[in-house]
Design a protein around this motif. Structure first.
Motif, PDB file in Angstrom:
ATOM      1  N   ASN A  61       0.810  -1.215   0.000  1.00  0.00           N
ATOM      2  CA  ASN A  61       0.000   0.000   0.000  1.00  0.00           C
ATOM      3  C   ASN A  61       0.847   1.271   0.000  1.00  0.00           C
ATOM      4  O   ASN A  61       0.331   2.352   0.266  1.00  0.00           O
ATOM      5  CB  ASN A  61      -0.914   0.008   1.228  1.00  0.00           C
ATOM      6  CG  ASN A  61      -2.023  -1.017   1.120  1.00  0.00           C
ATOM      7  OD1 ASN A  61      -3.052  -0.795   0.485  1.00  0.00           O
ATOM      8  ND2 ASN A  61      -1.794  -2.191   1.726  1.00  0.00           N
ATOM      9  N   SER A  63       3.145   4.102  -2.002  1.00  0.00           N
ATOM     10  CA  SER A  63       3.266   4.624  -3.369  1.00  0.00           C
ATOM     11  C   SER A  63       4.142   5.884  -3.354  1.00  0.00           C
ATOM     12  O   SER A  63       4.081   6.679  -2.414  1.00  0.00           O
ATOM     13  CB  SER A  63       1.886   4.975  -3.949  1.00  0.00           C
ATOM     14  OG  SER A  63       2.017   5.626  -5.201  1.00  0.00           O
ATOM     15  N   ALA A  70       3.623   8.153   0.013  1.00  0.00           N
ATOM     16  CA  ALA A  70       2.217   8.038   0.390  1.00  0.00           C
ATOM     17  C   ALA A  70       1.931   6.589   0.738  1.00  0.00           C
ATOM     18  O   ALA A  70       2.493   5.664   0.149  1.00  0.00           O
ATOM     19  CB  ALA A  70       1.329   8.493  -0.760  1.00  0.00           C
ATOM     20  N   VAL A  71       1.039   6.411   1.702  1.00  0.00           N
ATOM     21  CA  VAL A  71       0.647   5.057   2.097  1.00  0.00           C
ATOM     22  C   VAL A  71      -0.824   5.088   2.451  1.00  0.00           C
ATOM     23  O   VAL A  71      -1.295   6.006   3.126  1.00  0.00           O
ATOM     24  CB  VAL A  71       1.483   4.566   3.295  1.00  0.00           C
ATOM     25  CG1 VAL A  71       1.385   5.495   4.487  1.00  0.00           C
ATOM     26  CG2 VAL A  71       1.060   3.142   3.677  1.00  0.00           C
ATOM     27  N   GLU A  72      -1.556   4.137   1.935  1.00  0.00           N
ATOM     28  CA  GLU A  72      -2.967   3.966   2.298  1.00  0.00           C
ATOM     29  C   GLU A  72      -3.017   2.849   3.333  1.00  0.00           C
ATOM     30  O   GLU A  72      -3.114   1.662   3.017  1.00  0.00           O
ATOM     31  CB  GLU A  72      -3.795   3.620   1.062  1.00  0.00           C
ATOM     32  CG  GLU A  72      -3.825   4.732   0.020  1.00  0.00           C
ATOM     33  CD  GLU A  72      -4.672   4.351  -1.179  1.00  0.00           C
ATOM     34  OE1 GLU A  72      -5.238   3.228  -1.142  1.00  0.00           O
ATOM     35  OE2 GLU A  72      -4.749   5.135  -2.112  1.00  0.00           O
ATOM     36  N   PRO A  74      -4.267   0.415   5.816  1.00  0.00           N
ATOM     37  CA  PRO A  74      -5.548  -0.209   6.184  1.00  0.00           C
ATOM     38  C   PRO A  74      -5.595  -0.444   7.694  1.00  0.00           C
ATOM     39  O   PRO A  74      -5.047  -1.430   8.191  1.00  0.00           O
ATOM     40  CB  PRO A  74      -5.512  -1.537   5.419  1.00  0.00           C
ATOM     41  CG  PRO A  74      -4.068  -1.834   5.225  1.00  0.00           C
ATOM     42  CD  PRO A  74      -3.352  -0.519   5.189  1.00  0.00           C
ATOM     43  N   TYR A  75      -6.208   0.469   8.419  1.00  0.00           N
ATOM     44  CA  TYR A  75      -6.260   0.338   9.877  1.00  0.00           C
ATOM     45  C   TYR A  75      -7.017  -0.908  10.316  1.00  0.00           C
ATOM     46  O   TYR A  75      -6.741  -1.487  11.378  1.00  0.00           O
ATOM     47  CB  TYR A  75      -6.901   1.595  10.491  1.00  0.00           C
ATOM     48  CG  TYR A  75      -6.003   2.798  10.407  1.00  0.00           C
ATOM     49  CD1 TYR A  75      -4.983   2.966  11.342  1.00  0.00           C
ATOM     50  CD2 TYR A  75      -6.172   3.746   9.402  1.00  0.00           C
ATOM     51  CE1 TYR A  75      -4.154   4.071  11.260  1.00  0.00           C
ATOM     52  CE2 TYR A  75      -5.334   4.849   9.313  1.00  0.00           C
ATOM     53  CZ  TYR A  75      -4.331   5.013  10.244  1.00  0.00           C
ATOM     54  OH  TYR A  75      -3.501   6.096  10.163  1.00  0.00           O
TER      55      TYR A  75
END
Length: 476
Positions: A61, A63, A70-72, A74-75
């Protein structure tokens, strides 16, 4: 100066238990230590795989396409991982040059530079707790800020308390299981030793209940195979003792039988000499007593020689090479005076051959002395006694030939028996032990006593086998 007390040996049962039980406990303790170490590694490996899964999930995740890091995150995934790990979870995402840093920024990096595309696991103290960290470094695609190269580092850590608790629980179960195995195996060893030694206990009680004069062989077929050689050795020792006891009893019986009459005659002659007032008669009685004493002395000497010949063993010294010529010459010199008194011719033939045999020299000398003494005794005055040494394909022969009255076929057939005298010997003094001594000595040397009629007289030969070593044991 007092000698220290000798240490008494303990029982075989105690010795086996003191060896086997500590050895069993030591081996099982080492096995417990090894299994605990393996358990620790296996649990760490399982948890590290879960930690590596979270690391890869976060990495997918990340980028850098927008020109920045950037990181998305996932909590939901992190919460699920926290529930799975049952402990606190930490993460950190940063560029290798440190320009961008996301997450728990004080999460410690490893001491060495991370390899690319390969996760590294290590332990650190963080926020007062011991944590397990997984770190992964990989090239950024594309690089940030117009750089040509660069790497991003992803780190995920978890508190070790959960996995350490799992390890402790598993180790406690392993320790309890191994302790049960130790107790069970120790009990089996004790029972096995007690059962295995039970035949020896029965043998001990059996021997202890025996009569003091019971020298029969020990019969214990139920004994283990490893103990039977010991029993066989004891039986051999008992058999030797029984033979020795029989020989002693035989010697005592022979001595009482042969010496009782001469001693009684001597006592009678002594009483007669003490009562006699005529000096000539007293002298005659004393001369008769001297003859009786000489006969008793000769009988006792022959009986002792027979007993020694039977009891000769390795304690009398190792066998040696005996030169027959030198032996014959010594015996001739020893008995020459007896032959001269009877004006007999005493000759040696074959002395130049230099023949030797293997045996015990003093026994062979005793045998030859008895043969030559008999020949001189039974050969009349003016006769001839000849010693002859010869070699044959079967061995060596030492023979004594005389010109005396000879022996009948019955005497030849029964020669060698104790206290038996032939027809010619009944008219002279003697105990009938000479040929018995010679026969026993030849048996001891593996040879043969051979008696053949001659014209006139008789020829008695000592036939020695081919020299292939001295017999290890007597055959009588």
């Amino acid at each position: 100066m007092t000698r220290p007390a000798e240490r008494r040996p303990g029982s075989l049962r105690s010795l086996l238990l003191w060896i086997l039980v500590p050895a069993q406990i030591t081996v099982l303790s080492l096995a417990l230590w090894f299994s605990s170490s393996q358990l620790h590694q296996q649990v760490d490996l399982a948890y590290d795989r879960s930690l590596a899964g979270a690391l890869r999930a976060i990495d997918h995740n990340i980028s850098t396409a927008s020109g920045g890091l950037a990181v998305e995150l996932p909590y939901l995934m992190l919460e699920f991982f926290e529930l799975t790990a049952n402990d606190s979870v930490y993460y950190r995402i940063l560029t290798e040059d440190g320009l961008a840093d996301i997450g728990n920024q004080d999460l410690p990096l490893p001491d060495a530079r991370l390899p690319s595309n390969s996760p590294v696991f290590y332990d650190r103290d963080y926020l007062g707790a011991s944590i397990r960290i997984a770190a992964l470094a990989r090239p950024m695609a594309p690089p940030l800020y117009g750089q040509k190269t660069g790497r991003v580092i992803v780190m995920v850590g978890e508190d070790r308390s959960g996995r350490d608790q799992v390890i402790r629980d598993l180790m406690i179960r392993n320790i309890v299981r191994d302790l049960i195995e130790v107790l069970a195996s120790t009990g089996l060893i004790v029972v096995g030793v007690l059962i295995g030694l039970r035949p020896l206990t029965r043998l001990y009680r059996k021997l202890k209940s025996r009569a003091h004069d019971d020298l029969s062989p020990i019969s214990a077929p139920e004994l283990p195979r490893e103990v039977r050689p010991l029993v066989d050795a004891v039986n051999q020792h008992v058999a030797r003792h029984a033979r020795q006891a029989r020989r002693q009893r035989q010697f005592l019986d022979d001595a009482s039988h042969q010496l009782r009459t001469p001693l009684a005659v001597l006592h009678t002659q002594l009483d007669y000499a003490l009562r006699e007032s005529d000096p000539a008669e007293a002298r005659a009685a004393l001369l008769a007593m001297r003859g009786g004493l000489d006969q008793a002395q000769r009988t006792a000497a022959q009986m002792l020689a027979l007993a020694r010949a039977r009891d000769t063993d390795a304690r009398d010294g190792p066998p040696q090479t005996v030169a027959l010529t030198a032996l014959a010459q010594d015996v001739i010199r020893q008995l020459y005076s007896l032959a001269r008194q009877k004006r007999q011719t005493l000759a040696l033939e074959g002395g130049e051959l230099g023949i030797t045999v293997t045996g015990i020299e003093w026994l062979l000398r005793e045998a030859l002395v008895n043969l030559l003494d008999n020949a001189i005794k039974y050969t009349p005055e003016g006769g001839a006694v000849t010693l002859r040494i010869e070699r044959t394909p079967d061995g060596a022969i030492l023979s004594v030939r005389d010109t005396g009255p000879g022996m009948t076929e019955t005497d030849i057939r029964k020669a060698g028996r104790r206290f038996r005298r032939g027809q010619a010997g009944k008219r002279s003094h003697g105990a009938g032990l000479g040929l018995a001594i010679v026969h026993t000595i030849m048996q001891r040397h593996g040879g043969v006593l051979r008696i053949e009629p001659a014209d006139p007289g008789v020829q008695v030969s000592l036939v020695f086998p081919v020299d292939e070593g001295f017999p290890a044991k007597s055959s009588f």
